[in-house]
Every structure is written in structure tokens, then in C-alpha cells.
Write a protein that holds these residues in place. Structure first.
Motif, mmCIF file in Angstrom:
data_model
loop_
_atom_site.group_PDB
_atom_site.id
_atom_site.type_symbol
_atom_site.label_atom_id
_atom_site.label_comp_id
_atom_site.label_asym_id
_atom_site.label_seq_id
_atom_site.Cartn_x
_atom_site.Cartn_y
_atom_site.Cartn_z
ATOM 1 N N PRO A 1 0.839 -1.201 0.000
ATOM 2 C CA PRO A 1 0.000 0.000 0.000
ATOM 3 C C PRO A 1 0.875 1.252 0.000
ATOM 4 O O PRO A 1 1.949 1.284 0.594
ATOM 5 N N SER A 2 0.413 2.283 -0.660
ATOM 6 C CA SER A 2 1.213 3.505 -0.802
ATOM 7 C C SER A 2 1.302 4.304 0.487
ATOM 8 O O SER A 2 2.148 5.178 0.613
ATOM 9 N N ASN A 3 0.447 4.010 1.474
ATOM 10 C CA ASN A 3 0.454 4.782 2.718
ATOM 11 C C ASN A 3 1.460 4.266 3.747
ATOM 12 O O ASN A 3 1.547 4.790 4.842
ATOM 13 N N ILE A 4 2.251 3.261 3.413
ATOM 14 C CA ILE A 4 3.260 2.761 4.340
ATOM 15 C C ILE A 4 4.493 3.647 4.211
ATOM 16 O O ILE A 4 5.064 3.770 3.123
ATOM 17 N N PRO A 5 4.910 4.292 5.317
ATOM 18 C CA PRO A 5 6.044 5.220 5.228
ATOM 19 C C PRO A 5 7.370 4.496 5.022
ATOM 20 O O PRO A 5 7.554 3.363 5.432
ATOM 21 N N VAL A 6 8.277 5.199 4.387
ATOM 22 C CA VAL A 6 9.637 4.704 4.193
ATOM 23 C C VAL A 6 10.437 5.078 5.431
ATOM 24 O O VAL A 6 10.245 6.150 6.005
ATOM 25 N N SER A 7 11.331 4.212 5.871
ATOM 26 C CA SER A 7 12.142 4.487 7.054
ATOM 27 C C SER A 7 12.970 5.750 6.843
ATOM 28 O O SER A 7 13.554 5.943 5.782
ATOM 29 N N PRO A 8 13.049 6.592 7.877
ATOM 30 C CA PRO A 8 13.842 7.816 7.750
ATOM 31 C C PRO A 8 15.353 7.565 7.833
ATOM 32 O O PRO A 8 16.134 8.469 7.568
ATOM 33 N N VAL A 9 15.753 6.348 8.195
ATOM 34 C CA VAL A 9 17.174 6.018 8.302
ATOM 35 C C VAL A 9 17.433 4.663 7.662
ATOM 36 O O VAL A 9 16.539 3.837 7.555
ATOM 37 N N GLU B 1 18.957 8.256 20.273
ATOM 38 C CA GLU B 1 18.700 8.519 18.856
ATOM 39 C C GLU B 1 17.655 7.553 18.308
ATOM 40 O O GLU B 1 16.774 7.947 17.537
ATOM 41 N N ARG B 2 17.734 6.279 18.721
ATOM 42 C CA ARG B 2 16.744 5.297 18.276
ATOM 43 C C ARG B 2 15.353 5.661 18.775
ATOM 44 O O ARG B 2 14.370 5.520 18.060
ATOM 45 N N ARG B 3 15.271 6.149 20.014
ATOM 46 C CA ARG B 3 13.986 6.541 20.591
ATOM 47 C C ARG B 3 13.338 7.619 19.733
ATOM 48 O O ARG B 3 12.137 7.566 19.462
ATOM 49 N N LYS B 4 14.129 8.597 19.272
ATOM 50 C CA LYS B 4 13.597 9.665 18.412
ATOM 51 C C LYS B 4 13.027 9.085 17.123
ATOM 52 O O LYS B 4 11.965 9.492 16.666
ATOM 53 N N VAL B 5 13.742 8.125 16.532
ATOM 54 C CA VAL B 5 13.261 7.495 15.296
ATOM 55 C C VAL B 5 11.978 6.715 15.579
ATOM 56 O O VAL B 5 11.015 6.803 14.826
ATOM 57 N N TRP B 6 11.958 5.954 16.675
ATOM 58 C CA TRP B 6 10.755 5.182 17.022
ATOM 59 C C TRP B 6 9.544 6.100 17.145
ATOM 60 O O TRP B 6 8.480 5.802 16.626
ATOM 61 N N GLN C 1 9.180 9.042 15.835
ATOM 62 C CA GLN C 1 8.907 9.655 14.540
ATOM 63 C C GLN C 1 8.050 8.747 13.655
ATOM 64 O O GLN C 1 7.138 9.211 12.985
ATOM 65 N N ILE C 2 8.318 7.447 13.671
ATOM 66 C CA ILE C 2 7.614 6.526 12.770
ATOM 67 C C ILE C 2 6.443 5.808 13.430
ATOM 68 O O ILE C 2 5.680 5.140 12.755
ATOM 69 N N SER C 3 6.295 5.958 14.738
ATOM 70 C CA SER C 3 5.274 5.223 15.474
ATOM 71 C C SER C 3 3.906 5.882 15.366
ATOM 72 O O SER C 3 3.787 7.085 15.165
ATOM 73 N N PHE D 1 4.347 5.127 24.364
ATOM 74 C CA PHE D 1 5.674 4.569 24.099
ATOM 75 C C PHE D 1 6.429 4.359 25.407
ATOM 76 O O PHE D 1 7.019 3.297 25.632
ATOM 77 N N GLU D 2 6.425 5.367 26.283
ATOM 78 C CA GLU D 2 7.125 5.268 27.570
ATOM 79 C C GLU D 2 6.533 4.147 28.422
ATOM 80 O O GLU D 2 7.267 3.408 29.084
ATOM 81 N N ALA D 3 5.203 4.011 28.422
ATOM 82 C CA ALA D 3 4.559 2.933 29.178
ATOM 83 C C ALA D 3 4.980 1.572 28.632
ATOM 84 O O ALA D 3 5.256 0.640 29.391
ATOM 85 N N HIS D 4 5.039 1.466 27.315
ATOM 86 C CA HIS D 4 5.463 0.213 26.685
ATOM 87 C C HIS D 4 6.902 -0.128 27.058
ATOM 88 O O HIS D 4 7.219 -1.273 27.392
ATOM 89 N N MET D 5 7.788 0.870 27.012
ATOM 90 C CA MET D 5 9.188 0.633 27.342
ATOM 91 C C MET D 5 9.355 0.240 28.812
ATOM 92 O O MET D 5 10.173 -0.628 29.136
ATOM 93 N N ALA D 6 8.560 0.840 29.708
ATOM 94 C CA ALA D 6 8.611 0.475 31.126
ATOM 95 C C ALA D 6 8.147 -0.968 31.318
ATOM 96 O O ALA D 6 8.735 -1.724 32.105
#
Length: 128
Positions: A34-42, A54-59, A61-63, A70-75
Motif C-alpha cells: 500500500p502507498s500509505n506505508i512510510p519509508v524508514s527515515p534512516v 537517537e533510536r527513541r527519536k526514530v521510534w 517519529q515513525i510510530s 511509548f514510555e509505558a510500553h518501554m517500562a
């Protein structure tokens, strides 16, 4: 001898991936995505070189979840990690269903402790 938790690096040989020469019938080719799937920024190389901040910022950005989610999930993941057996520790005993060649349960069960003294390789994954 007790079973020990290990990782691929501890095995005498590395698992080998087999790549099909033909695309499976039910897989999706890139041009069919599908065309609505974003391309990875890195790139993968860039991502591998990043630290966790840096990975957290990317996560983020694309999440499609909020920063609070996100913070609850990481905890939750960090709390779960505390109970995961450490490499080199005694493997916890468990019972698993035996599957047939069609991946159906046979009604038989196997217990890890019953295999003590026998080399055992266990692959955890989804076969759906």
C-alpha cells in the motif's frame, strides 16, 4: 548436567537462513505494498550506529502511538526483562505440546527436565 540458557553465539554452529529463489504465493512484493506505508527515515546501517536516545527519536517519529504510550510500553518491557533468564543461568523447566508435520497438536507433551543430559535445541517463534 543442568540446561543452560544460551544465545546463537554460544552454539557450535550458527543457524543458517534459507532464502527462497521464488516469491511465495501469499507474499507481497514491494510494488504491491500500500502507498500509505512510510519509508524508514534512516538506513539499517545508520540505525545500527545510533545510541538508544537517537533510536527513541526514530521510534517516536515513525510510530503511531503517543510518547506516553511509548514510555509505558518501554517500562513494561524493562519490567519483563527483569524476569527473563540470563545467559548462562539454569533454564527454567516447562512443558510443551508436541506438534505433527502439519503443525497440529498430537496430544503428547514434552517436559524440558525429562530431557536432562540430552542436547536440546529450542526455537521460539510463531508458526502461523
Amino acid at each position: 548436567m543442568r540446561a543452560k540458557v544460551s544465545r546463537d553465539a554460544d552454539l557450535p554452529c550458527k543457524p543458517t537462513a534459507i532464502y527462497p529463489t521464488q516469491t511465495p504465493k501469499n507474499s507481497i512484493r514491494r510494488e504491491q505494498m500500500p502507498s500509505n506505508i512510510p519509508v524508514s527515515p534512516v538506513t539499517l546501517e545508520e540505525y545500527s550506529a545510533m545510541d538508544m536516545a537517537e533510536r527513541r527519536k526514530v521510534w517516536l517519529q515513525i510510530s503511531d502511538i503517543t510518547e506516553a504510550e511509548f514510555e509505558a510500553h518501554m517500562a513494561e518491557e524493562k519490567a519483563r526483562e527483569a524476569i527473563v533468564p540470563k545467559v548462562g543461568s539454569e533454564a527454567p523447566d516447562f512443558v510443551a505440546d508436541v506438534l505433527d508435520r502439519q503443525r497440529q497438536r498430537t496430544g503428547e507433551k514434552v517436559q524440558l527436565s525429562a530431557l536432562r543430559g540430552t542436547p536440546v535445541g529450542i526455537i521460539f517463534g510463531s508458526y502461523t
